[in-house]
Scaffold this active site. Structure first.
Site, short mmCIF file in Angstrom:
data_model
loop_
_atom_site.label_atom_id
_atom_site.label_comp_id
_atom_site.label_asym_id
_atom_site.label_seq_id
_atom_site.Cartn_x
_atom_site.Cartn_y
_atom_site.Cartn_z
CB THR A 100 23.03 7.88 24.97
OG1 THR A 100 22.15 6.77 25.23
CG2 THR A 100 22.51 9.10 25.70
CE1 TYR A 152 22.37 -2.33 21.98
CE2 TYR A 152 23.32 -0.34 21.07
CZ TYR A 152 22.35 -0.96 21.81
OH TYR A 152 21.34 -0.22 22.39
CE LYS A 171 23.70 -1.16 25.40
NZ LYS A 171 24.06 0.22 25.01
#
Length: 305
Positions: free
Chosen positions: A56, A143, A169
């Protein structure tokens, strides 16, 4: 680092995680003043950790020098109130450089992004992550997304090889695969939901023991994001259903109108609430005026919660 390994694990594993957008000025340069104000506002809410320069936050669009500045500013503003996690990745050597920059700036860990572009075999992914983990002494969260998806056996191998790997994640949303990883690796790692607009997966995540997730919409509707998370954890199914139906489903429909809107809409939302962060950098693009108007209506819905 200002937090112990166990303190970071606890913060990342139980509580709402915030991923602030990165502020750019009218010339597209990093805006430190605006970013400081954003982070101060972020940590005034009920969150458990701050992930800076993440997806983000347009990690993929930042130079190493910008990244150094962003992490330094974040560590200064957060000032030990919460763990600060930054990102790393792209290639092994770039990942090492970002990890070292995060460590030097005082971050409590890194979120290890997938390698850049190329398709990857499982053993190659494990080696990619292992080399970066070995190059730093700070905490690492892998991730699992894009071209960097590890299967259960590979996650186990990486966890066995890297003591500083503390978490995984999920960025894919394959609940079957994630459940297999959790049942295989167990509590050796902490698990975080991380698909775009992760709230839509929140109930499924919780059902297999993933207690937290990254909230991008927190950037422009933080009170609703916190309300949703608390309702989820308290078993308030009516509130979860209403927010999902009235806000998240329409938001996802809007997000899916164009690739990259998982980031672009967040910046547009920040502008709508009077906390602008500039435009996204190419190859992302900002929403149209019509899409902005749709998002404005959703902000109004969120405020009702």
């Amino acid at each position: 680092m200002k937090f112990s390994k166990q303190e970071v694990i606890q913060a990342v594993g139980d509580g709402l995680l915030s991923f602030p957008i990165t502020d750019f000025d009218q010339n597209g340069k990093f805006d430190e003043k605006s970013y400081r104000e954003r982070l101060t506002w972020f940590i005034s809410h009920d969150i458990s950790a701050v992930f800076v320069a993440g997806g983000t936050g347009e990690f993929f669009n930042l130079t190493l020098e910008e990244y150094r500045q962003i992490v330094r500013v974040a560590v200064e503003v957060v000032d030990g109130k919460l763990p600060v996690i930054a990102s790393a990745g792209l290639s092994v050597e770039a990942g090492k450089a970002f990890a070292n920059a995060a460590s030097e700036a005082g971050a409590d860990g890194i979120l290890l992004m997938p390698p850049y572009l190329t398709e990857c075999p499982q053993d190659g992914l494990v080696e990619y992550a292992r080399q970066i983990c070995d190059a730093t002494d700070i905490n690492v969260i892998y991730y699992n997304r894009g071209n960097g998806i590890l299967n259960a056996d590979s996650v186990q191998a990486l966890a066995d090889a890297c003591p500083n790997l503390i978490g995984l994640k999920d960025g894919k949303g394959d609940i079957q695969a994630l459940n297999k990883i959790i049942k295989t690796v167990g509590d050796r790692l902490v698990y975080v939901g991380g698909v775009p607009t992760a709230e839509i997966f929140a109930e499924a995540y919780l059902s297999i023991g993933v207690n937290t997730y990254s909230s991008a919409v927190f950037n422009f509707v933080p009170d609703m994001a916190v309300t949703f998370y608390k309702a989820l954890r308290q078993g308030d199914k009516d509130t979860v259903k209403k927010i999902t139906t009235d806000f998240f489903i329409p938001f996802i429909d809007l997000r899916d109108q164009k690739a990259g809107y998982a980031v672009s809409l967040i910046k547009e939302g920040a502008d709508i609430i009077g906390r602008p962060a500039g435009s996204v950098r190419a190859p992302l693009t900002m929403p149209t005026q019509e899409q902005r108007q749709q998002l404005e209506r959703l902000v109004g819905v969120a405020r009702s919660f």
